[in-house]
Every structure is written in structure tokens, then in C-alpha cells.
Design an enzyme around this catalytic site. Structure first.
Site, mmCIF file in Angstrom:
data_model
loop_
_atom_site.group_PDB
_atom_site.id
_atom_site.type_symbol
_atom_site.label_atom_id
_atom_site.label_comp_id
_atom_site.label_asym_id
_atom_site.label_seq_id
_atom_site.Cartn_x
_atom_site.Cartn_y
_atom_site.Cartn_z
ATOM 1 N N THR A 199 -8.676 -1.199 3.237
ATOM 2 C CA THR A 199 -8.704 -1.739 1.870
ATOM 3 C C THR A 199 -7.868 -3.011 1.816
ATOM 4 O OG1 THR A 199 -6.805 -0.375 1.271
ATOM 5 C CG2 THR A 199 -8.986 0.502 0.704
ATOM 6 N N SER A 200 -7.508 -3.544 2.991
ATOM 7 C CA SER A 200 -6.564 -4.664 2.995
ATOM 8 C C SER A 200 -7.280 -6.019 3.053
ATOM 9 C CB SER A 200 -5.592 -4.481 4.149
ATOM 10 O OG SER A 200 -4.463 -5.264 3.912
ATOM 11 N N ARG A 201 -7.681 -6.435 4.233
ATOM 12 C CA ARG A 201 -8.454 -7.675 4.359
ATOM 13 C C ARG A 201 -9.456 -7.506 5.497
ATOM 14 N NH1 ARG A 201 -7.311 -8.547 -0.002
ATOM 15 N NH2 ARG A 201 -6.146 -10.262 -0.925
ATOM 16 N N ILE A 223 1.541 -0.858 -1.183
ATOM 17 C CA ILE A 223 0.311 -0.049 -1.159
ATOM 18 C C ILE A 223 0.384 0.990 -0.036
ATOM 19 C CG2 ILE A 223 -2.203 -0.111 -0.863
ATOM 20 C CD1 ILE A 223 -2.103 -2.978 -2.086
ATOM 21 N N GLU A 233 -17.514 -10.605 3.485
ATOM 22 C CA GLU A 233 -17.705 -10.224 2.086
ATOM 23 C C GLU A 233 -17.782 -11.424 1.137
ATOM 24 O OE1 GLU A 233 -14.062 -7.945 1.524
ATOM 25 O OE2 GLU A 233 -13.255 -9.560 0.309
ATOM 26 N N ASN A 262 -2.320 -11.090 13.247
ATOM 27 C CA ASN A 262 -2.978 -9.772 13.315
ATOM 28 C C ASN A 262 -4.481 -9.811 13.030
ATOM 29 O OD1 ASN A 262 -3.197 -9.965 10.539
ATOM 30 N ND2 ASN A 262 -1.590 -8.481 10.092
ATOM 31 N N HIS A 302 -14.615 -4.645 -2.650
ATOM 32 C CA HIS A 302 -13.283 -5.125 -3.035
ATOM 33 C C HIS A 302 -12.899 -4.640 -4.440
ATOM 34 C CE1 HIS A 302 -10.419 -8.401 -1.514
ATOM 35 N NE2 HIS A 302 -9.777 -7.665 -2.385
ATOM 36 N N CYS A 338 -1.666 -3.748 5.813
ATOM 37 C CA CYS A 338 -0.834 -4.930 6.061
ATOM 38 C C CYS A 338 -1.612 -6.174 5.641
ATOM 39 C CB CYS A 338 -0.436 -5.008 7.535
ATOM 40 S SG CYS A 338 -1.823 -4.988 8.654
ATOM 41 N N ASP A 363 5.130 -0.552 10.973
ATOM 42 C CA ASP A 363 5.476 -1.735 10.173
ATOM 43 C C ASP A 363 6.671 -2.360 10.872
ATOM 44 O OD1 ASP A 363 6.552 -3.515 8.091
ATOM 45 O OD2 ASP A 363 5.226 -2.458 6.723
HETATM 46 P P1 NAI Z 1 3.325 -5.722 0.665
HETATM 47 O O1 NAI Z 1 3.736 -7.134 0.900
HETATM 48 O O2 NAI Z 1 4.072 -4.887 -0.328
HETATM 49 O O3 NAI Z 1 3.335 -4.909 2.059
HETATM 50 C C1 NAI Z 1 2.786 -5.378 3.234
HETATM 51 C C2 NAI Z 1 3.503 -4.672 4.378
HETATM 52 O O4 NAI Z 1 2.819 -4.979 5.586
HETATM 53 C C3 NAI Z 1 4.963 -5.132 4.571
HETATM 54 O O5 NAI Z 1 5.806 -4.001 4.649
HETATM 55 C C4 NAI Z 1 4.943 -5.899 5.884
HETATM 56 O O6 NAI Z 1 6.144 -5.770 6.622
HETATM 57 C C5 NAI Z 1 3.789 -5.220 6.597
HETATM 58 N N1 NAI Z 1 3.169 -5.997 7.657
HETATM 59 C C6 NAI Z 1 2.988 -7.339 7.725
HETATM 60 N N2 NAI Z 1 2.331 -7.652 8.873
HETATM 61 C C7 NAI Z 1 2.104 -6.476 9.522
HETATM 62 C C8 NAI Z 1 1.497 -6.126 10.752
HETATM 63 N N3 NAI Z 1 0.955 -7.060 11.544
HETATM 64 N N4 NAI Z 1 1.446 -4.824 11.091
HETATM 65 C C9 NAI Z 1 1.984 -3.866 10.300
HETATM 66 N N5 NAI Z 1 2.583 -4.138 9.140
HETATM 67 C C10 NAI Z 1 2.645 -5.421 8.743
HETATM 68 O O7 NAI Z 1 1.775 -5.796 0.291
HETATM 69 P P2 NAI Z 1 0.916 -4.757 -0.556
HETATM 70 O O8 NAI Z 1 1.050 -5.070 -2.002
HETATM 71 O O9 NAI Z 1 1.205 -3.387 -0.065
HETATM 72 O O10 NAI Z 1 -0.575 -5.187 -0.131
HETATM 73 C C11 NAI Z 1 -1.050 -4.992 1.174
HETATM 74 C C12 NAI Z 1 -2.397 -5.677 1.316
HETATM 75 O O11 NAI Z 1 -3.360 -5.001 0.497
HETATM 76 C C13 NAI Z 1 -2.454 -7.118 0.789
HETATM 77 O O12 NAI Z 1 -1.982 -8.024 1.761
HETATM 78 C C14 NAI Z 1 -3.910 -7.305 0.514
HETATM 79 O O13 NAI Z 1 -4.522 -7.782 1.701
HETATM 80 C C15 NAI Z 1 -4.417 -5.901 0.215
HETATM 81 N N6 NAI Z 1 -4.855 -5.735 -1.173
HETATM 82 C C16 NAI Z 1 -6.117 -5.245 -1.398
HETATM 83 C C17 NAI Z 1 -6.584 -5.058 -2.692
HETATM 84 C C18 NAI Z 1 -7.954 -4.505 -2.945
HETATM 85 O O14 NAI Z 1 -8.423 -4.574 -4.107
HETATM 86 N N7 NAI Z 1 -8.637 -3.958 -1.960
HETATM 87 C C19 NAI Z 1 -5.755 -5.403 -3.859
HETATM 88 C C20 NAI Z 1 -4.410 -5.849 -3.508
HETATM 89 C C21 NAI Z 1 -4.005 -6.022 -2.207
#
Ligand code: NAI
Length: 329
Positions: A231-233, A156, A262, A210, A294, A204, A175
Site C-alpha cells: 500500500t506504499s508505492r 502506517i 498506476e 529502495n 490507491h 516504507c 526499519d
Molecule cells: P513515515 O515517514 O511515518 O514512515 C516511514 C518509515 O519507513 C520510517 O520509519 C522510515 O525509517 C522507514 N524507511 C525508510 N526507508 C526504508 C527502507 N528502505 N526500508 C525500511 N524502512 C524504511 O511514513 P508513513 O506515513 O508511515 O507512510 C509510509 C508510506 O505509505 C508513504 O511513504 C507512502 O508511500 C505510503 N502511503 C500510501 C497511501 C495510500 O493511500 N495507499 C497514503 C499515504 C501514504
């Protein structure tokens, strides 16, 4: 294979029915109620259940589902923090999920939030509907030529980097594992990203390390008039400190698709209720904050991808050819 869908919303039915013709061997029944100890009995006679991001898949629920013959849980989402994996493993249940469906869906929503708070779309929409054509208070900022700081450049975050690049922004990122495909991105330390960015977008995952990465100290590092998007958590941001930062006029705008409290709100219509938390209510009260519930994932393309992977997971299970990437252990 007969699958019982719990907590099925209209958009679930539409997207799953849209692809069901391609999975002739699967029969789906949709239930509006979510799975819990009281509704587990509905699963009797089915081969699998399908559940969502907030479904209760705690030990007592899994035990009941096992009693009713369920061996397969299909999660139609990426997250699985709602599943008691010790118990599912102990009971010999298989849990399959959809690890990635449409990173662009979430990234586009992140930019939507950034642009909406920046250009005050939430205010101008209401104003014009009320025949108020005044522009007072609607001045925004150009993103072109500014710096976007992306925290987490996985699927993302990488999509968000590309969007910001397309806007003509300088893109910097933090990252632990830099993404080699993003040759236009300059990787920096987290502190540098927070200090130098005009737009900060969090991508992330939430981990023990974190939680509350955005807090009083890190907010103090940011530029004045920064736009922050999450948009993450929700747990990545300490809401009390964010509110303090908003009150001290640190932020030009804040866009949140996720926020700490939430849990009770997500996907529920609570329009006749009083919100129990003053923190959430305070967050909602600021004119330069936009909160969505969300919905980053909610596009036709993402839903279609979720439907295909979920039903393919079911078929793979039956054939004994599980995609290990989708297996939750
Ligand atoms: P991904 O696993 O492809 O990428 C996550 C990246 O974050 C990785 O490159 C990892 O090295 C990095 N990372 C891990 N810890 C970190 C830190 N402390 N600081 C900086 N980078 C760090 O995951 P993806 O698919 O990109 O999803 C990211 C997040 O988006 C998910 O964990 C989820 O929380 C959120 N999400 C939100 C949605 C929504 O509807 N709002 C839907 C899907 C995911």
C-alpha cells in the site's frame, strides 16, 4: 481568503464542506478539471489553489499560476513529488501539505487486502451473486499464529504492526530506525523479514535506494505461499519479477493498492478503454491478486483530517504562522 480547488471529486466536496463552517474566512470554489497550463487561468482572482497527488505542478504551470497572482499552493495530500520545488522557491510561492492524516486508514486497507486475497473474498462475492454456493478453491489460511513481516515501521507501518499483533500474529519488522513504542515487534534485517514472514506488508517510502526492493532475488528468499501486500508505492516492487513469482506459484495471494504503472489509471474511470500496458493487464488477470486504485487513504476520518489541516494551512499562511512541518521546500 478565496481558494480554487482543482480536480475536486465528490468526496472532496463532501469532506471539505463538512468542516468549512469552522473556517468562516475561507471561500472555496470547486473545479473538476485538474491544474495544467491550459487551466491555470481559472485561478485568476483567487488567493490560493488547492491541488492533489497527481496534479501537474511543473515549472510551466507554476509560472502561469504566478502570472495569475497565486502565491500559495495547498496540497490536500502528503506527497509532493508532483511539484517543481526549484521553480516554486524561485517564484516565491509557498507550498503546504498534509504530512500525516490517518495512518490507520492505510494500515486497515493493507489488512483488508491481505484478508481479501487470503479468504478469496473477491471470488466468493461474485460466486454467491451468481447463485454458486460452491466452496471449491476458496480455502484460506489462518493468520493467527503466523508471522507478519512489516517493512517500514513509521506511522502506517506501526499501525499495521498493531493490527497484526491483534490478529495473534508474531510481528517482525525491518526499519533503519526501530520504533521504540512497538515493544511486541522483533526487529530483524530485511532479508530475515523476507525469509521468515507468512504475510509481508510494505510501508516504507519509495527512495532512490529502495526502488524495486521486491525483485527476483528477494522474491526467491520468501517462503512459499507468502501473502504480499503493497500500500506504499508501486516502485518498491519490480512488477515483471512479481508476475514471474506469481506464475511460479510463490504467492498465496498478492494485494496491491499501488503498482508501478498506476499513473494513468489512478482515480480515473477508464472502463471503455483498452489498457495500453500488458504488464498491468497481466497483473489483473491472476485469480490470487487483488488490485485497488490507491484508495488506502479513503476513509471519512482521513478525509476530515485532510480537510482540517488543508484549511488550517491556509489560515496559518494568512496569519504568517505557518506550521513548518507542513511546509514543502
Ligand atoms: P513515515 O515517514 O511515518 O514512515 C516511514 C518509515 O519507513 C520510517 O520509519 C522510515 O525509517 C522507514 N524507511 C525508510 N526507508 C526504508 C527502507 N528502505 N526500508 C525500511 N524502512 C524504511 O511514513 P508513513 O506515513 O508511515 O507512510 C509510509 C508510506 O505509505 C508513504 O511513504 C507512502 O508511500 C505510503 N502511503 C500510501 C497511501 C495510500 O493511500 N495507499 C497514503 C499515504 C501514504
Amino acid at each position: 481568503m478565496r481558494i480554487l480547488f482543482y480536480d475536486a471529486a465528490n468526496y472532496d466536496k463532501e469532506s471539505f464542506q463538512g468542516v468549512a463552517g469552522e473556517y468562516q474566512d475561507i471561500e472555496i470554489t470547486y473545479e473538476e478539471v485538474d491544474v495544467n497550463t491550459k487551466t491555470a487561468f481559472l485561478a485568476e482572482g483567487y488567493d490560493a489553489i488547492c491541488a492533489f497527488v497527481n496534479s501537474d505542478l511543473s515549472a510551466p504551470v507554476l509560472e502561469k499560476l504566478t502570472k495569475y497572482g497565486i502565491k500559495l499552493i495547498l496540497l490536500r495530500c502528503a506527497g509532493f513529488n508532483n511539484v517543481d520545488l526549484n521553480k516554486s522557491n524561485e517564484l516565491g510561492m509557498t507550498v503546504l501539505r498534509v504530512p500525516g492524516y490517518s495512518p490507520e486508514a492505510v494500515a486497515e486497507h493493507a489488512m483488508t487486502l491481505a484478508m481479501a486475497v487470503n479468504r478469496h473474498i473477491h471470488k466468493s462475492y461474485i460466486r454467491v451473486r451468481e447463485n454458486n454456493f460452491s466452496l471449491t478453491g476458496l480455502t484460506g489460511i489462518n493468520f493467527f499464529g503466523k508471522t507478519a513481516g512489516i517493512v517500514g515501521t513509521g506511522k502506517i507501518g506501526a499501525a499495521m504492526c498493531r493490527i497484526c499483533h491483534g490478529f495473534g500474529m508474531k510481528v517482525i519488522a525491518y526499519d533503519m530506525y526501530p520504533n521504540k513504542n512497538l515493544d511486541f515487534v522483533e526487529y530483524k534485517t530485511l532479508d530475515e523479514v523476507l525469509k521468515e514472514s507468512d504475510l509481508i506488508s510494505l510501508h516504507c517510502p519509495l527512495t532512490d535506494d529502495n526502488r524495486h526492493m521486491i525483485n527476483k532475488e528477494t522474491i526467491a528468499m520468501m517462503k512459499d505461499d507468502v501473502v504480499l501486500v503493497n500500500t506504499s508505492r508501486g516502485g518498491l516492487v519490480k512488477t515483471e519479477d512479481l508476475i514471474q513469482g506469481i506464475r511460479s506459484k510463490k504467492f498465496f495471494g498478492v494485494g496491491l493498492d499501488v503498482y508501478e504503472e498506476e499513473g494513468r489509471n489512478v482515480f480515473e474511470n477508464r472502463e471503455d478503454e483498452l489498457l495500453e500496458s500488458s504488464i498491468t493487464a497481466r497483473l489483473l488477470s491472476f485469480p490470487n491478486v487483488i488490485v485497488t486504485s490507491h484508495q488506502g487513504f479513503l476513509t471519512r476520518e482521513a478525509l476530515e483530517a485532510i480537510s482540517h489541516t488543508t484549511l488550517q494551512n491556509a489560515l496559518d499562511f494568512e496569519k504568517g504562522t505557518i506550521n513548518e512541518m507542513n511546509l514543502v521546500k
